[in-house]
Design an enzyme around this catalytic site. Structure first.
Site, short mmCIF file in Angstrom:
data_model
loop_
_atom_site.label_atom_id
_atom_site.label_comp_id
_atom_site.label_asym_id
_atom_site.label_seq_id
_atom_site.Cartn_x
_atom_site.Cartn_y
_atom_site.Cartn_z
N LYS A 1 -2.10 -8.45 4.58
CA LYS A 1 -2.35 -7.75 3.31
C LYS A 1 -1.76 -8.54 2.14
O LYS A 1 -0.57 -8.84 2.12
CB LYS A 1 -1.73 -6.34 3.37
CG LYS A 1 -1.77 -5.57 2.05
CD LYS A 1 -1.26 -4.13 2.22
CE LYS A 1 -1.16 -3.39 0.89
NZ LYS A 1 -0.64 -2.01 1.03
N ASP B 1 0.89 -3.50 -6.38
CA ASP B 1 0.26 -2.21 -6.07
C ASP B 1 0.80 -1.15 -7.03
O ASP B 1 1.89 -0.63 -6.84
CB ASP B 1 0.56 -1.83 -4.61
CG ASP B 1 -0.11 -0.51 -4.23
OD1 ASP B 1 -0.95 -0.02 -5.01
OD2 ASP B 1 0.20 0.00 -3.12
N LYS C 1 1.50 5.30 -8.93
CA LYS C 1 2.79 5.52 -8.29
C LYS C 1 3.82 6.00 -9.31
O LYS C 1 3.62 5.85 -10.52
CB LYS C 1 3.27 4.19 -7.66
CG LYS C 1 2.49 3.77 -6.43
CD LYS C 1 3.12 2.56 -5.77
CE LYS C 1 2.35 2.11 -4.54
NZ LYS C 1 2.44 3.07 -3.42
N ASP D 1 4.02 -6.23 -2.05
CA ASP D 1 2.95 -5.65 -1.23
C ASP D 1 2.02 -6.73 -0.66
O ASP D 1 1.00 -6.41 -0.06
CB ASP D 1 2.17 -4.61 -2.07
CG ASP D 1 1.60 -3.48 -1.24
OD1 ASP D 1 2.10 -3.27 -0.11
OD2 ASP D 1 0.65 -2.83 -1.70
N ASP E 1 -4.43 4.78 -3.99
CA ASP E 1 -3.20 4.10 -3.56
C ASP E 1 -3.28 3.67 -2.09
O ASP E 1 -2.43 2.94 -1.61
CB ASP E 1 -2.01 5.05 -3.79
CG ASP E 1 -0.68 4.32 -3.78
OD1 ASP E 1 -0.69 3.07 -3.79
OD2 ASP E 1 0.36 5.00 -3.78
N GLU F 1 -5.01 1.42 -0.77
CA GLU F 1 -5.87 0.26 -1.03
C GLU F 1 -5.77 -0.81 0.05
O GLU F 1 -6.71 -1.57 0.26
CB GLU F 1 -5.51 -0.36 -2.40
CG GLU F 1 -4.31 -1.33 -2.41
CD GLU F 1 -2.98 -0.70 -2.01
OE1 GLU F 1 -2.86 0.52 -2.11
OE2 GLU F 1 -2.07 -1.45 -1.60
N ARG G 1 -5.76 -0.68 3.29
CA ARG G 1 -6.74 -0.57 4.39
C ARG G 1 -8.14 -0.96 3.93
O ARG G 1 -8.96 -1.37 4.74
CB ARG G 1 -6.68 0.84 4.99
CG ARG G 1 -7.16 1.93 4.09
CD ARG G 1 -6.69 3.30 4.56
NE ARG G 1 -5.27 3.51 4.24
CZ ARG G 1 -4.59 4.59 4.57
NH1 ARG G 1 -5.18 5.57 5.25
NH2 ARG G 1 -3.32 4.72 4.25
#
Ligand code: BES
Ligand code: ZN
Ligand code: ZN
Length: 453
Positions: free
Chosen positions: A217, A222, A229, A240, A299, A301, A303
């Site tokens: 990833k 993020d 968030k 991230d 959020d 994101e 996956r």
């Protein structure tokens, strides 16, 4: 830096001892000036050595030392694995994050003695390559978001990879759009900094052997998107992309050590932000596989980009096995804590191989269950899948979402949301910030698969 011969002029001397008596990992001064003994306890393992030497190195550095002579004579029973772990512990404890300050710290040298009969030069060369991979991953992960957009991440990885003979392909947004990577673009189009798909190929194995894909990833930042968030949640979200950094670090080490295996790292690199083109809750997108996804939470994101990266690895790179690694869910971090990563897998064999590699690497992972009811939680009334569970179990359902894209290719998912970053180191060889989680485990896994042929 580690050197292999005696240096009488070292600032401090340290002996490692594997005996009963003093508590494991206790450090005591002995006899003459600046001589220490680190007790590893009678049941010492390579992992105890990794932690013990790290603690000792940190201690003498705090006292101002610039060199240490390490005598491993009495831990020789731990063999080459013990020596490798000790060397990695020492170097990781010396890791310093990149800074933009003007004052520079003095370098530190470890001299080693007492390693007769262990082929120490070869062990150290190999271990140092792996440790450089870990430090490379730490440095990228620590790097501020404004200095690490998807294009800059691609550039940093390409530069490092080309130096060690790894083939690099960077796909830009026109190319990934042409491949139909709609889930990747749902996130990638949310920022002014365009996305990149980074592909690194190490071909050390037989030319006809299908590669193992390591998919990491690469969310450079993020924010959560429209499901924004909180301030607390945003704080470390430059990290991230730790999974992406980990697969790159592992491939660099495999290449440096010329490990006879074919490995392809795939890193979908994006920012998850708010812009006129950002995805909205409820949107439905078409992934590269053709499966449709309803985005119930912007959020979730990771996956989305990983789904398309896994499809890319299987369809375009012909991967025979897929391992993905990601700071995927807060749920995993809350469930397993800061020193254990979570696994979800469709293959008992590959999962067992990964757990074995993790043990050699000194890392801990735990496999989650995959009962059929968990899959029901990611069904959507409007699309093939929902990107958010309707009934909790966040770490498992996120993993199973990815499994839908691996289909029947042997696959393991590693969630490092809890372990990739530490404000308060839990291991002696960690420093505050990025930990480099996953690099050594992925290296050990690929090295073991290479040995299998
Ligand atoms: N990057 C986060 C997961 C994360 C959280 C990593 C904390 C490291 C520390 C991920 O993209 C995320 O936000 N996941 C959501 C998913 C949810 C909305 C379904 C989560 O875990 O809360
Ligand atoms: Zn997120
Ligand atoms: Zn994320």
């Amino acid at each position: 830096m580690i050197q292999l011969w005696k240096q009488e002029a070292a600032d401090w001397r340290l002996a490692m001892e594997c005996t009963e008596g003093s508590a494991p990992l206790s450090l005591r001064a002995v006899g003459q000036d600046r001589a220490l003994v680190m007790s590893l306890g009678r049941d010492a393992t390579p992992e105890t050595a990794r932690r013990g030497i790290a603690k000792a190195v940190k201690t003498v550095r705090e006292l101002g030392a610039q060199s240490l002579l390490l005598d491993i004579t009495s831990m020789r029973a731990l063999g080459a694995d013990g020596l490798a772990a000790a060397a990695q512990g020492a170097e990781l404890a010396c890791y310093r994050q990149e800074t933009w300050k003007q004052a520079e710290e003095k370098p530190f040298t470890l001299y080693l003695t007492g390693a007769d009969g262990l082929d120490a030069a070869a062990v150290l060369t190999q271990t140092e390559a792996v440790t450089r991979g870990v430090c490379f991953a730490r440095t990228l992960t620590n790097r501020p978001g404004n200095m690490l957009t998807p294009a800059l991440l691609a550039q940093a990885m390409a530069q490092a990879a080309e130096r060690v003979g790894v083939e690099v392909q960077i796909l830009d947004e026109a190319e990934t759009r042409a491949l139909g990577m709609g889930a990747f673009h749902a996130v990638g189009d949310s920022a002014a900094h365009p996305p990149r798909l980074i592909v690194l190929r190490w071909r050390g194995g037989r030319p006809d052997a299908a590669p193992i894909a390591l998919v990491g990833k690469g969310v450079c930042f993020d924010t959560g998107g429209y499901n924004l968030k909180t301030s607390g949640g945003l704080k470390t979200m430059r990290a991230d992309m730790a999974g992406g950094a980990a697969v790159c670090g592992a491939v660099l080490a495999l290449a440096e050590n010329r490990v006879p295996v074919n490995v392809t790292a795939v890193v979908p690199a994006v920012e998850n932000r708010i812009s006129p083109d950002s995805m909205l809750p409820g949107d439905v997108v078409v992934s590269m596989s053709g499966k449709t996804i309803q985005i119930n939470n912007t959020d979730a994101e990771g996956r989305l980009i990983l789904a398309d990266a896994i499809t890319y690895a299987i369809q375009k790179e012909g991967a025979s096995r897929v391992v993905d690694i990601a700071t995927l869910t807060g749920a995993c971090a809350r469930t397993l804590g800061p020193t254990v990563g979570g696994l979800v897998s469709n293959s008992d064999e590959l999962c067992a191989q990964l757990l074995d590699a993790a043990r050699r690497a000194g890392e801990q992972y735990w496999r989650f269950p995959d009962f059929p009811e968990y899959k029901k939680m990611i069904e959507s009334p409007a699309a093939d899948l929902s990107n958010q569970s309707s009934d909790g179990c966040g770490a498992i359902t996120a993993g199973l979402f990815l499994g839908a894209f691996a289909e029947d290719v042997p696959w393991v998912h590693m969630d490092i949301a809890g372990t990739a970053w530490t404000d308060r180191p839990r291991r002696e060889y960690q420093t505050p910030g990025a930990t480099g989680a996953g690099v050594t485990t992925l290296y050990q896994l690929c090295a073991a698969l290479a040995a299998e042929g």
